[in-house]
Design a protein around this motif. Sequence first.
Motif, PDB file in Angstrom:
ATOM      1  N   TRP A 137      17.163 -21.565 -27.321  1.00  0.00           N
ATOM      2  CA  TRP A 137      17.459 -20.121 -27.127  1.00  0.00           C
ATOM      3  C   TRP A 137      17.253 -20.393 -25.557  1.00  0.00           C
ATOM      4  O   TRP A 137      18.637 -20.578 -25.081  1.00  0.00           O
ATOM      5  N   CYS A 138      15.909 -20.343 -24.660  1.00  0.00           N
ATOM      6  CA  CYS A 138      15.869 -20.069 -23.447  1.00  0.00           C
ATOM      7  C   CYS A 138      15.290 -21.963 -23.205  1.00  0.00           C
ATOM      8  O   CYS A 138      15.289 -21.808 -21.449  1.00  0.00           O
TER       9      CYS A 138
ATOM     10  N   CYS B 224      11.120 -16.308 -23.908  1.00  0.00           N
ATOM     11  CA  CYS B 224      11.856 -15.071 -24.192  1.00  0.00           C
ATOM     12  C   CYS B 224      11.418 -14.299 -25.327  1.00  0.00           C
ATOM     13  O   CYS B 224      12.195 -13.514 -26.139  1.00  0.00           O
TER      14      CYS B 224
ATOM     15  N   ARG C 270      23.069 -12.597 -23.641  1.00  0.00           N
ATOM     16  CA  ARG C 270      23.523 -13.664 -23.763  1.00  0.00           C
ATOM     17  C   ARG C 270      25.346 -13.535 -24.596  1.00  0.00           C
ATOM     18  O   ARG C 270      25.900 -14.325 -23.825  1.00  0.00           O
TER      19      ARG C 270
ATOM     20  N   ASN D 124      17.475 -10.263 -26.003  1.00  0.00           N
ATOM     21  CA  ASN D 124      18.450 -12.062 -25.563  1.00  0.00           C
ATOM     22  C   ASN D 124      19.517 -12.183 -25.557  1.00  0.00           C
ATOM     23  O   ASN D 124      20.484 -12.675 -25.557  1.00  0.00           O
TER      24      ASN D 124
END
Length: 347
Positions: free
Chosen positions: A29-30, A60, A249, A245
Amino acid sequence: MAALRPGYRRELADGTAVFFEALRHRCPWCGSARLGGRLRTTDLLQHKPGVFALDRCHDCGHVFQNPRLNERGLAFYYRDFYDGLGEDRLDGVFAGRTASYRARAASVRPHLTGPAEWLDVGTGHGHFCASAAEVLPQVVFDGLDRSDGAEIARRAGRVRHGHRGTFTALAARRPGTYDVVSMFHYLEHATDPQEELEAARATLRPGGLLVIDVPDPECRFARLLGRWWLPWLQPQHLHLAPVGNLRRRLEGTGFTVLAQEHARAHDAVDLVAAAWLALDALAPREDLPWLPEPPGAVRRAARGAALLAGVPLLLAAALLDRAVAGPLAGRLGLTNAYRLIARREGP
């Protein structure tokens, strides 16, 4: 069962390691390398062999399966869950959730301005669409699913069109087609959530709505119940994103978040589901084609006795879910899912 057993034996001849990709050392994700183990468990629903691990990013908070199933693994573990042996059982479960489906549709109604075309991604047999049409009579529903469920939904009259395949492929064929796209407990199954969000933006008309329900990995039940928390759903759930998150996004993909809901997305089944999973794990196995041999009469009787003895536990857990955990879930941080409703911006 006897007919399916040889095929499963052949697939398992090389062990379960062939079903996984290489271990990841960075958060998908990060990109952070600060990862920690979150959970190790087995397949608690189908009882197919294998051990599955979830890692959590310390930066995150994203939770993800690591190592992740590859395409061969996804095919193996999905087989006979939504289709085949599991089709009738799950169809009955989904068909009985009418109130939940109507509530989902009602949560979107304030954001609709008139007639609309709606695509339900991961529609299964289209039960949500049938219930939602009663709440939103001006909306026309289509469904998309990787399995033959979308065609079943079309034949049953629950959707106008039943598309079979991937969302990214449909988005390439039909850009700017829909006013609403829903992903109810779909995104956590995706190998690449970002691609799915981009497909949603491509499929929507400007100003269109995207509705997402996903499990909440920050739910307190996730910590309290451990591997018995149903929404971990290993090995099928690949990504569990904290709400912050996913909001960021979405905004980075060209959406504006209009609503964030927790209590209305909650399904009050955590305790009864955990009790059932624990009882089912303790009881001798039923006949399943991926097991080496079918159970004998003694083992079948022992399973029946074990599950019968657990009925008081199941009843008590269900009562606590409905009378205590459900009504207080929002205040106590026990909501097991969240819903985001977002508007597609730009041309």
